[in-house]
Design a protein around this motif. Structure first.
Motif, mmCIF file in Angstrom:
data_model
loop_
_atom_site.group_PDB
_atom_site.id
_atom_site.type_symbol
_atom_site.label_atom_id
_atom_site.label_comp_id
_atom_site.label_asym_id
_atom_site.label_seq_id
_atom_site.Cartn_x
_atom_site.Cartn_y
_atom_site.Cartn_z
ATOM 1 N N ARG A 149 0.837 -1.191 0.000
ATOM 2 C CA ARG A 149 0.000 0.000 0.000
ATOM 3 C C ARG A 149 0.873 1.242 0.000
ATOM 4 O O ARG A 149 1.998 1.218 0.494
ATOM 5 C CB ARG A 149 -0.904 0.017 1.243
ATOM 6 C CG ARG A 149 -1.856 -1.158 1.317
ATOM 7 C CD ARG A 149 -2.692 -1.091 2.573
ATOM 8 N NE ARG A 149 -3.454 0.142 2.639
ATOM 9 C CZ ARG A 149 -4.095 0.560 3.744
ATOM 10 N NH1 ARG A 149 -4.023 -0.132 4.841
ATOM 11 N NH2 ARG A 149 -4.786 1.679 3.719
ATOM 12 N N GLU A 150 0.321 2.302 -0.558
ATOM 13 C CA GLU A 150 1.052 3.563 -0.607
ATOM 14 C C GLU A 150 1.072 4.194 0.791
ATOM 15 O O GLU A 150 0.139 4.049 1.574
ATOM 16 C CB GLU A 150 0.388 4.530 -1.594
ATOM 17 C CG GLU A 150 0.429 4.066 -3.039
ATOM 18 C CD GLU A 150 1.844 3.952 -3.570
ATOM 19 O OE1 GLU A 150 2.691 4.780 -3.177
ATOM 20 O OE2 GLU A 150 2.114 3.018 -4.350
ATOM 21 N N ASP A 151 2.167 4.896 1.110
ATOM 22 C CA ASP A 151 2.253 5.615 2.370
ATOM 23 C C ASP A 151 1.249 6.765 2.385
ATOM 24 O O ASP A 151 0.934 7.347 1.337
ATOM 25 C CB ASP A 151 3.661 6.188 2.569
ATOM 26 C CG ASP A 151 4.699 5.098 2.749
ATOM 27 O OD1 ASP A 151 4.306 3.959 3.033
ATOM 28 O OD2 ASP A 151 5.895 5.403 2.606
ATOM 29 N N GLU A 152 0.743 7.079 3.568
ATOM 30 C CA GLU A 152 -0.190 8.190 3.719
ATOM 31 C C GLU A 152 0.350 9.164 4.759
ATOM 32 O O GLU A 152 0.812 8.742 5.817
ATOM 33 C CB GLU A 152 -1.566 7.700 4.179
ATOM 34 C CG GLU A 152 -2.349 6.910 3.153
ATOM 35 C CD GLU A 152 -3.715 6.526 3.698
ATOM 36 O OE1 GLU A 152 -4.673 7.277 3.488
ATOM 37 O OE2 GLU A 152 -3.797 5.481 4.362
ATOM 38 N N ILE A 177 -0.952 11.916 7.189
ATOM 39 C CA ILE A 177 -2.203 12.421 7.759
ATOM 40 C C ILE A 177 -1.871 13.459 8.820
ATOM 41 O O ILE A 177 -1.174 13.152 9.797
ATOM 42 C CB ILE A 177 -3.028 11.282 8.367
ATOM 43 C CG1 ILE A 177 -3.361 10.244 7.293
ATOM 44 C CG2 ILE A 177 -4.305 11.821 9.005
ATOM 45 C CD1 ILE A 177 -4.065 9.021 7.822
#
Length: 419
Positions: A184-187, A189
């Motif tokens: 999964r791509e880093d997020e 926030i």
């Protein structure tokens, strides 16, 4: 028309070869100068290679997964005019001199890298002892998957490619080589709103309060039986969970331990021991942890506590809780219900000086009295209770004594209903 041979450029100090990751062009395509031709990967990075000329692609070095040595042919471009551009030497310097071409009709001359750095260096010994030819990327992928390359049968020329690994995985789907999950791509926030307040409060609590945690095991078999009996005859009353019973036990014992139902203003150096129990109830919401407060918990019976717990939890989760219902607690109860684990070390809700965390109930065989002076083994329901305290205000002996008295009430539940 002339042919321009574009050799694999020197893409970094100490790099002798690169693996083709993906071609952006194919034979027959028209390309222009600076157009993205191919992605190659070294042991250090993935690099975009761009075209130095305009023309038509007539030959490429290989497929994705193949390794190309620095200075050897990467692709051939047919260009306008009778002479190939002279930029070839500057665009793709080889690590060693190019040998004189032989008179026989052969493919375009290729620069010969130092034998110590040639692709044959990719031949490594697999855990099984077999010598295997594979690119760095293929070796790394096999390592990540826990695959012995010696067990992988190459399709041709003795070199193991990604396609060979794919086939091996297909035939061994149930052998545990498949990745655990999708990447999964880093997020990123931003911490804002309630989550920012929680972060600040927890940081201040851990930074300023010297915590200690005490854990005790309680037999709640009889308490659970009593709860079941009360629920079976509750009529229109709210269903009892374990929480009202525990709160009742705390409220009965706290008058003997006023230092636990207290707030500490460390800046003023004042501890306020409260006569009323305003019990904070840590509640998980969609926005984060909130602590609605049961006012004067000591004055409510089991059914009133059950009703107030439900009302406040719903108000916290739907956002309708009033500000006065989310402040002023003197002691906090935090519970994860069936996820409560064996023991917890809860963080104190500053400026309070204690927080209590009941853990999940588990069944275990225990030695119990057989009523005739002996013992027998019986299945019992057990629950650990954790309490974290501010050691500046609460001594370990007092915290342990408090929990021991709570344990007595829990294990003799008829006492909870007596005055």
């Amino acid at each position: 028309m002339a042919k321009f041979t574009f050799n694999m450029p020197d893409v970094g100090e100490g790099v002798a070869e690169a693996e083709i990751v993906e071609w952006m062009v194919k034979v027959g395509d028209t390309v222009s100068e600076d157009q993205h031709l191919v992605d190659v990967m070294t042991d250090k990075a993935t690099i975009d290679i761009e075209s130095p000329v305009d023309g038509t692609v007539t030959e490429v070095a290989g497929e994705a997964g193949d390794v190309v040595a620095v200075g050897s042919m990467l692709l051939v471009v047919e260009v306008e005019g009778e002479d190939a551009p002279e930029a070839e030497e500057e665009a793709a310097p080889a690590p060693t001199p190019t040998p004189t071409p032989t008179p026989e009709p052969t493919p375009e001359p290729k620069a010969q890298p130092d034998p110590a750095e040639a692709p044959v260096e990719a031949a490594v010994e697999a855990p099984s002892g077999a010598k295997v030819l594979a690119s760095p990327a293929v070796r790394q992928r096999a390592c990540d998957l826990g695959i012995d390359l010696g067990e992988v049968k190459p399709a041709s020329d003795g070199r193991v490619r990604h396609a060979d690994l794919d086939q091996f995985l297909a035939y061994n789907a149930g052998a545990g080589f498949s990745p655990a999950g999708a990447k999964r791509e880093d997020e990123a926030i931003k911490v804002i709103g309630l989550r920012k307040r929680i972060a600040a409060n927890m940081s201040a609590a851990k930074r300023n309060i010297p915590h200690f945690t005490y854990v005790e095991e309680c037999d709640v078999t009889d308490l659970e039986a009593m709860r079941s009996d009360l629920n079976s005859a509750r009529g229109s009353k709210p269903k009892l969970t374990m929480m009202p019973l525990l709160i009742t036990a705390f409220c009965k014992v706290l008058p003997s331990y006023p230092m636990i139902n207290a707030r500490f203003d460390d800046e003023a150096g004042v501890v306020t021991r409260h006569g009323s129990v305003h019990l904070g109830m840590a509640t998980q919401t969609g926005n984060g942890l909130m602590v609605p407060v049961i006012r004067d918990a000591q004055s409510r019976n089991l059914w009133q506590l059950a009703s107030e717990i439900t009302r406040l939890a719903e108000a916290a989760r739907d956002g309708s809780a009033k500000s006065e219902e989310l402040s002023g607690s003197t002691l906090t109860l935090t519970s994860l219900g069936p996820l409560g684990g064996v023991a917890t070390t809860p963080v104190i809700n500053r400026p309070e000086v204690a927080i209590i965390g009941p853990n999940r109930i588990i069944e275990r065989p225990m030695f119990v009295s057989d009523g005739m002076g002996g013992e027998r083994i019986e299945k019992r329901k057990l629950m650990n209770i954790s309490i974290s305290c501010d050691h500046r205000v609460v001594d370990g002996y007092d915290a342990a004594s408090f929990i021991q008295e709570v344990k007595t009430l829990i294990e003799t539940p008829v006492l909870l209903l007596s005055d």
